[in-house]
Scaffold this motif. Sequence first.
Motif, PDB file in Angstrom:
ATOM      1  N   PRO A   1      20.616  52.101  36.001  1.00 20.05           N
ATOM      2  CA  PRO A   1      19.124  51.993  35.442  1.00 20.05           C
ATOM      3  C   PRO A   1      19.555  51.797  33.343  1.00 20.05           C
ATOM      4  O   PRO A   1      18.970  53.363  33.275  1.00 20.05           O
ATOM      5  N   ILE A   2      19.561  51.005  32.919  1.00 24.28           N
ATOM      6  CA  ILE A   2      19.112  51.105  30.981  1.00 24.28           C
ATOM      7  C   ILE A   2      17.924  50.310  30.749  1.00 24.28           C
ATOM      8  O   ILE A   2      18.365  49.486  30.863  1.00 24.28           O
ATOM      9  N   LEU A   3      17.232  50.762  30.817  1.00 26.85           N
ATOM     10  CA  LEU A   3      16.190  49.799  30.257  1.00 26.85           C
ATOM     11  C   LEU A   3      15.089  49.861  29.153  1.00 26.85           C
ATOM     12  O   LEU A   3      15.176  51.070  28.389  1.00 26.85           O
ATOM     13  N   ALA A   4      15.162  48.801  28.272  1.00 30.86           N
ATOM     14  CA  ALA A   4      14.949  48.859  27.032  1.00 30.86           C
ATOM     15  C   ALA A   4      13.308  47.998  26.803  1.00 30.86           C
ATOM     16  O   ALA A   4      13.236  47.301  27.300  1.00 30.86           O
ATOM     17  N   VAL A   5      12.592  48.933  26.402  1.00 24.91           N
ATOM     18  CA  VAL A   5      10.851  48.542  25.967  1.00 24.91           C
ATOM     19  C   VAL A   5      10.927  47.765  24.719  1.00 24.91           C
ATOM     20  O   VAL A   5      10.675  48.844  23.067  1.00 24.91           O
ATOM     21  N   CYS A   6      10.447  46.577  24.889  1.00 22.31           N
ATOM     22  CA  CYS A   6      10.208  46.042  23.931  1.00 22.31           C
ATOM     23  C   CYS A   6       9.451  45.289  24.010  1.00 22.31           C
ATOM     24  O   CYS A   6       8.413  44.578  24.691  1.00 22.31           O
ATOM     25  N   GLY A   7       8.908  44.603  22.005  1.00 24.23           N
ATOM     26  CA  GLY A   7       7.763  43.703  21.337  1.00 24.23           C
ATOM     27  C   GLY A   7       6.919  43.548  20.990  1.00 24.23           C
ATOM     28  O   GLY A   7       7.736  44.129  20.201  1.00 24.23           O
ATOM     29  N   LYS A   8       6.323  42.978  20.678  1.00 24.95           N
ATOM     30  CA  LYS A   8       5.444  42.982  19.312  1.00 24.95           C
ATOM     31  C   LYS A   8       5.429  43.866  18.885  1.00 24.95           C
ATOM     32  O   LYS A   8       4.497  44.680  19.631  1.00 24.95           O
ATOM     33  N   GLY A   9       4.997  44.420  16.777  1.00 29.32           N
ATOM     34  CA  GLY A   9       4.389  45.411  17.310  1.00 29.32           C
ATOM     35  C   GLY A   9       2.522  45.484  17.675  1.00 29.32           C
ATOM     36  O   GLY A   9       1.814  44.050  17.578  1.00 29.32           O
ATOM     37  N   GLY A  10       2.065  46.775  18.004  1.00 28.97           N
ATOM     38  CA  GLY A  10       0.805  46.486  18.443  1.00 28.97           C
ATOM     39  C   GLY A  10       0.213  46.815  19.898  1.00 28.97           C
ATOM     40  O   GLY A  10      -1.504  46.740  20.275  1.00 28.97           O
ATOM     41  N   VAL A  11       1.623  46.453  20.704  1.00 23.32           N
ATOM     42  CA  VAL A  11       0.855  45.496  21.540  1.00 23.32           C
ATOM     43  C   VAL A  11       1.139  46.916  22.994  1.00 23.32           C
ATOM     44  O   VAL A  11       0.683  46.973  23.921  1.00 23.32           O
ATOM     45  N   GLY A  12       1.205  48.105  22.404  1.00 27.34           N
ATOM     46  CA  GLY A  12       1.115  49.238  22.991  1.00 27.34           C
ATOM     47  C   GLY A  12       2.273  49.465  23.958  1.00 27.34           C
ATOM     48  O   GLY A  12       2.470  50.447  25.375  1.00 27.34           O
ATOM     49  N   LYS A  13       3.921  49.041  23.800  1.00 25.72           N
ATOM     50  CA  LYS A  13       5.382  49.729  24.064  1.00 25.72           C
ATOM     51  C   LYS A  13       5.694  51.132  24.430  1.00 25.72           C
ATOM     52  O   LYS A  13       5.494  51.523  25.591  1.00 25.72           O
ATOM     53  N   THR A  14       5.233  51.565  22.853  1.00 28.58           N
ATOM     54  CA  THR A  14       5.225  53.083  22.804  1.00 28.58           C
ATOM     55  C   THR A  14       4.224  53.903  23.957  1.00 28.58           C
ATOM     56  O   THR A  14       5.058  54.949  24.356  1.00 28.58           O
ATOM     57  N   ALA A  15       3.150  53.472  23.611  1.00 29.55           N
ATOM     58  CA  ALA A  15       1.977  54.316  25.056  1.00 29.55           C
ATOM     59  C   ALA A  15       2.912  53.653  26.428  1.00 29.55           C
ATOM     60  O   ALA A  15       3.191  55.070  26.986  1.00 29.55           O
ATOM     61  N   PHE A  16       3.114  52.907  26.796  1.00 31.03           N
ATOM     62  CA  PHE A  16       4.045  52.189  27.659  1.00 31.03           C
ATOM     63  C   PHE A  16       5.525  52.976  28.598  1.00 31.03           C
ATOM     64  O   PHE A  16       5.068  53.894  29.511  1.00 31.03           O
ATOM     65  N   SER A  17       5.815  52.827  27.252  1.00 33.51           N
ATOM     66  CA  SER A  17       7.419  53.361  27.725  1.00 33.51           C
ATOM     67  C   SER A  17       7.084  55.299  27.818  1.00 33.51           C
ATOM     68  O   SER A  17       7.096  55.959  28.389  1.00 33.51           O
TER      69      SER A  17
END
Length: 269
Positions: free
Chosen positions: A21-37
Amino acid sequence: MSFTITSKENGQKNGREEEKPILAVCGKGGVGKTAFSALLARALLLGGKTPLLLVDADPAGGLVPAIGETFRTGLAGVRERLIRSVRDADGAVRDRIAGNLDYMVMEALEERKGYAFLAMGRESQKGCFCPANSLLRDAIELLAAPFATVLIDAEAGLEQISREVTRRVTRVLAVSDGSKRGADTVAQILDMIGPERVEVVLNRAGTGLPAPLPRGLAYLAEIPEDPEVKRRDQAGMSLWGLPDDNPALEAARAAARRLGLLEGIGGRR
């Protein structure tokens, strides 16, 4: 704890590293991807999915402080030091320094019990991050071997996808906040990578009716709007300090189970 890092050739099968498993969390700025990561990383650690490699791939930083850590040097700094070292060197010295790049990358790796983390960091000079992204891509390939799971918090937008930083990724977790712009970014990610490697996570669920996803996709998981997550995020506090029964953390666990990363109730729908 010390993780044994092998060369790119070691730990490979038929020219490719064995699937992990190599997972990349991506998305538009401000959607909270870092918090989810950060939440997903905590869920994996609590579930025993170790050793875990965390990669803070955003030059602005985010994941490292979100897990309550700091770093000494980032990959951008490694690259700058490499450039300074070879600038005035002759051919033989230049080749020897380039051959030591693996060791220089290792200097940016911070090791802890059950996990390690690596940060992109900022370059002192302004300009395109394309060369640093290339180094990041190579570093992920170099470092992944001894870890059970690799989780990358990608920079906002699509730059690292277009630069193929995510080329070895087994799953891209596209985070949306339910907005039309969030869904549009998901659609762009699908166009660039293909639906077979993309899962979509709805962050801050419950704050309104989310925009429909393209191609009839369903959300892998819905992370609720949580006041304690919001408070800690706004204050720059570690999200790993949340209690184990926090609703947002529980939802991240559910996402991990649906991805087949953790055992228990809540398999892929």
